[in-house]
Design a protein around this motif. Sequence first.
Motif, PDB file in Angstrom:
ATOM      1  N   LEU A  57       0.870  -1.176   0.000  1.00 30.52           N
ATOM      2  CA  LEU A  57       0.000   0.000   0.000  1.00 30.52           C
ATOM      3  C   LEU A  57       0.906   1.224   0.000  1.00 30.52           C
ATOM      4  O   LEU A  57       1.771   1.368   0.868  1.00 30.52           O
ATOM      5  CB  LEU A  57      -0.900  -0.007   1.238  1.00 30.52           C
ATOM      6  N   ILE A  58       0.721   2.093  -0.987  1.00 36.51           N
ATOM      7  CA  ILE A  58       1.648   3.204  -1.199  1.00 36.51           C
ATOM      8  C   ILE A  58       0.877   4.505  -1.319  1.00 36.51           C
ATOM      9  O   ILE A  58      -0.109   4.597  -2.051  1.00 36.51           O
ATOM     10  CB  ILE A  58       2.473   2.992  -2.487  1.00 36.51           C
ATOM     11  N   ARG A  59       1.330   5.502  -0.598  1.00 37.19           N
ATOM     12  CA  ARG A  59       0.817   6.855  -0.783  1.00 37.19           C
ATOM     13  C   ARG A  59       1.954   7.728  -1.272  1.00 37.19           C
ATOM     14  O   ARG A  59       3.023   7.781  -0.655  1.00 37.19           O
ATOM     15  CB  ARG A  59       0.266   7.416   0.531  1.00 37.19           C
ATOM     16  N   THR A  60       1.775   8.397  -2.393  1.00 38.03           N
ATOM     17  CA  THR A  60       2.803   9.268  -2.952  1.00 38.03           C
ATOM     18  C   THR A  60       2.372  10.723  -2.825  1.00 38.03           C
ATOM     19  O   THR A  60       1.179  11.039  -2.908  1.00 38.03           O
ATOM     20  CB  THR A  60       3.065   8.937  -4.433  1.00 38.03           C
ATOM     21  N   PRO A  61       3.333  11.627  -2.625  1.00 42.38           N
ATOM     22  CA  PRO A  61       2.974  13.048  -2.487  1.00 42.38           C
ATOM     23  C   PRO A  61       2.681  13.688  -3.828  1.00 42.38           C
ATOM     24  O   PRO A  61       3.039  13.166  -4.887  1.00 42.38           O
ATOM     25  CB  PRO A  61       4.232  13.646  -1.862  1.00 42.38           C
ATOM     26  N   ALA A  62       2.017  14.829  -3.786  1.00 36.07           N
ATOM     27  CA  ALA A  62       1.794  15.602  -4.998  1.00 36.07           C
ATOM     28  C   ALA A  62       3.115  16.149  -5.513  1.00 36.07           C
ATOM     29  O   ALA A  62       3.972  16.575  -4.737  1.00 36.07           O
ATOM     30  CB  ALA A  62       0.833  16.748  -4.710  1.00 36.07           C
ATOM     31  N   MET A  63       3.290  16.097  -6.825  1.00 39.90           N
ATOM     32  CA  MET A  63       4.489  16.628  -7.480  1.00 39.90           C
ATOM     33  C   MET A  63       4.093  17.687  -8.498  1.00 39.90           C
ATOM     34  O   MET A  63       4.436  17.611  -9.670  1.00 39.90           O
ATOM     35  CB  MET A  63       5.260  15.490  -8.174  1.00 39.90           C
ATOM     36  N   GLY A  64       3.316  18.657  -8.062  1.00 39.49           N
ATOM     37  CA  GLY A  64       2.848  19.703  -8.948  1.00 39.49           C
ATOM     38  C   GLY A  64       1.448  19.425  -9.465  1.00 39.49           C
ATOM     39  O   GLY A  64       0.863  18.360  -9.210  1.00 39.49           O
ATOM     40  N   PRO A  65       0.876  20.351 -10.217  1.00 41.46           N
ATOM     41  CA  PRO A  65      -0.507  20.225 -10.682  1.00 41.46           C
ATOM     42  C   PRO A  65      -0.762  18.993 -11.547  1.00 41.46           C
ATOM     43  O   PRO A  65      -1.857  18.444 -11.551  1.00 41.46           O
ATOM     44  CB  PRO A  65      -0.726  21.511 -11.500  1.00 41.46           C
ATOM     45  N   GLN A  66       0.246  18.550 -12.299  1.00 40.00           N
ATOM     46  CA  GLN A  66       0.064  17.418 -13.200  1.00 40.00           C
ATOM     47  C   GLN A  66       0.228  16.066 -12.495  1.00 40.00           C
ATOM     48  O   GLN A  66      -0.101  15.030 -13.079  1.00 40.00           O
ATOM     49  CB  GLN A  66       1.070  17.512 -14.353  1.00 40.00           C
ATOM     50  N   MET A  67       0.729  16.075 -11.267  1.00 38.88           N
ATOM     51  CA  MET A  67       0.962  14.825 -10.536  1.00 38.88           C
ATOM     52  C   MET A  67       0.420  14.955  -9.112  1.00 38.88           C
ATOM     53  O   MET A  67       1.161  15.236  -8.165  1.00 38.88           O
ATOM     54  CB  MET A  67       2.456  14.481 -10.503  1.00 38.88           C
ATOM     55  N   PRO A  68      -0.905  14.789  -8.961  1.00 37.99           N
ATOM     56  CA  PRO A  68      -1.491  14.899  -7.622  1.00 37.99           C
ATOM     57  C   PRO A  68      -1.096  13.729  -6.740  1.00 37.99           C
ATOM     58  O   PRO A  68      -0.587  12.712  -7.212  1.00 37.99           O
ATOM     59  CB  PRO A  68      -3.002  14.886  -7.920  1.00 37.99           C
ATOM     60  N   SER A  69      -1.343  13.870  -5.471  1.00 35.90           N
ATOM     61  CA  SER A  69      -1.107  12.789  -4.529  1.00 35.90           C
ATOM     62  C   SER A  69      -1.954  11.582  -4.902  1.00 35.90           C
ATOM     63  O   SER A  69      -3.095  11.723  -5.372  1.00 35.90           O
ATOM     64  CB  SER A  69      -1.449  13.253  -3.112  1.00 35.90           C
ATOM     65  N   ARG A  70      -1.398  10.371  -4.715  1.00 36.53           N
ATOM     66  CA  ARG A  70      -2.131   9.145  -5.037  1.00 36.53           C
ATOM     67  C   ARG A  70      -1.957   8.132  -3.913  1.00 36.53           C
ATOM     68  O   ARG A  70      -0.926   8.094  -3.250  1.00 36.53           O
ATOM     69  CB  ARG A  70      -1.641   8.523  -6.336  1.00 36.53           C
ATOM     70  N   THR A  71      -2.968   7.303  -3.739  1.00 30.91           N
ATOM     71  CA  THR A  71      -2.865   6.157  -2.848  1.00 30.91           C
ATOM     72  C   THR A  71      -3.167   4.919  -3.675  1.00 30.91           C
ATOM     73  O   THR A  71      -4.209   4.839  -4.331  1.00 30.91           O
ATOM     74  CB  THR A  71      -3.840   6.259  -1.666  1.00 30.91           C
ATOM     75  N   MET A  72      -2.213   3.961  -3.655  1.00 30.25           N
ATOM     76  CA  MET A  72      -2.286   2.805  -4.539  1.00 30.25           C
ATOM     77  C   MET A  72      -2.022   1.525  -3.759  1.00 30.25           C
ATOM     78  O   MET A  72      -1.370   1.532  -2.716  1.00 30.25           O
ATOM     79  CB  MET A  72      -1.215   2.912  -5.637  1.00 30.25           C
ATOM     80  N   ILE A  73      -2.520   0.418  -4.294  1.00 32.36           N
ATOM     81  CA  ILE A  73      -2.062  -0.903  -3.886  1.00 32.36           C
ATOM     82  C   ILE A  73      -1.398  -1.522  -5.103  1.00 32.36           C
ATOM     83  O   ILE A  73      -2.021  -1.675  -6.156  1.00 32.36           O
ATOM     84  CB  ILE A  73      -3.204  -1.810  -3.395  1.00 32.36           C
TER      85      ILE A  73
END
Length: 460
Positions: free
Chosen positions: A254-270
Motif C-alpha cells: 500500500l503506497i501513498r505518494t505526495p503531490a508533485m505539482g498540478p500534473q501529478m497529484p497525490s495518489r494512494t495505490m495498492i
Amino acid sequence: MSAVTPTVAAMALDQLTSTFTGSLILPGTDDFDQARLHHGQPGDPAAVARVANTDDVVSAIAAARDAGLPVAVRCGGHSAWESVPGALVIDLHALNRVELDGAAEPAADGTRLVHIGGGTTWGEVAAELGRHGLAISSGDTRSVGVGGLTLGAGIGWVVRAWGLALDQLVGVQLVTAEGEVLEVTETSHPELFWGVRGGGGNFGVVTRFDFRAHPLAGVVRASITLDQTAGLSALIRAFRDAMRAAPRQLNASLIRTPAMGPQMPSRTMIEVAWAGTDEAAAAVALAPLLSLPEVASSEVAPVAYLDLLQEAPTPPPGMQMPIMVDENGWFESLDDDVIEALVAAAGTAGAQMFLVRWLGGAFGDVDPDATAIAFRSAEAFIVTAAFVPPDAPEGEAQRIKKALAPFADQSLGMYGNFTASVAHGLCERMYPPRTLARLRALKQEWDPDNLFSRNHSVLA
C-alpha cells in the motif's frame, strides 16, 4: 586508521597503477567528473578504482590501507556511501556477469544455481534470468546493485513467496580487509556467511554472489487506485485485513505518494504481484483487494518479472534536492494503534509519503537466528517520509523527526537499507542485542580497524 601524509598516499596510489588491470581514475583526469558521480550527484573521492577482476579488488584494498584512505564500495551507485570525501572508491561495475551453473543440476523445487558478479544491477539479473524462465526476488528498481541490497536484506516483489534476497543466497566470494579471497558458505566460514546475510558491507567486498534462482515464467501484476476521500485509517485497515488472509504467492504494498505539482497529484495505490502465470488463481487471490469499497480503478495484466522493476529518476547534477526526513520499521502486528500512529505521522509531521509492504509467508519461515535479519515475526514493513525544501526554516527537519518518533517506537526495529543515517545508536535499532553482539564479534575478527566503515558499521 592512522594518519598518512599526502605524499605517502600518492605513492600508494601510484604503486597501484603498476599492478592494476582495471583503471585508476584520479582528480584532474578526463574521466574523473563522470567517475565520481553517484546517483547523478558528484562526490569528492581521492580516486576511483574501476576494477576488472578479483585481483584488482585485492590490490585496491591494499593500496587503501597503505595510503590511509577510507574505502567506499560502489555497485549500483544509489548509496551516498558509494562516493565519500577522500575515499578510494572501489567501483565494481565491470564485475557484472550473470551465469547459470551448468555443472549443478536443478534442485527438486526447480531452483537453479546462478553466479552473479558483485557489480551487477538487479535489472541485468532479471533480464538474463528471464531468458531462462527464472527469477530472484530482489528490490524494486533496475539500477540498484545486487551487492548493497543483498547484504542489507533485500525486500522484493516476491518476498512472501521466496523470502528476502539474502534468503536465496547460498554463498559469496569475499575479499577481506587483509586481502584474503574467501569462499563463504554454510560449510566454509559459516559464521561469516551468517553475518554477510544482513550485516551489510562490514566484512569485506563481495565479488561474486551465488543464488538459487526460482522458476518463474511471468507474474500477474495489479495496480489498484484508491479513493483518497476515504479515511487513511480505513484504507490501511482494509488492506491489512485482506492481506492477512492472502496466499503467499500474492505480494502487495500500500503506497501513498505526495503531490508533485498540478500534473501529478497525490495518489494512494495498492501495487500487487502474483508469483506465477496462473491468471485464474491470481484473480481469486486478488478478489478481496479489488472488491474493497475504496477502489477507484484497477489494472490487472500478466507481465515479465523484469517489468515489475522500476527505474528511479536520477536528479540532474547540482540540483538542490529536498531533504527527506523518514522513519521505517518492521512491525510484528499492523494493529489499530500502529495504524493510528502512521496516520498521525502523515498529519502532524507532514509525512506525505508512506509504504506498507506486507510480509509473512516465506519471509516468516526463516529462523530468526539463521541470518542477521532477525525480525522474522513481522507481518509488515513500513516506511514514512516527509520532504523538507532546502530553504525551510532551521529546525524543521528535527521537528518532523520528533513527530515521527511515536510511530517508529512501535516497531520491532529498523531496516538499515532504507536509511543512510549514521546517528549514534542506529545499529541498536537495526539488530536485537544478541544479533548485534554476534556481528560485532565478526567485525573484530575480520575488520578490527574498520576499513569498511562506509556502511552501518557495527563497531560499538
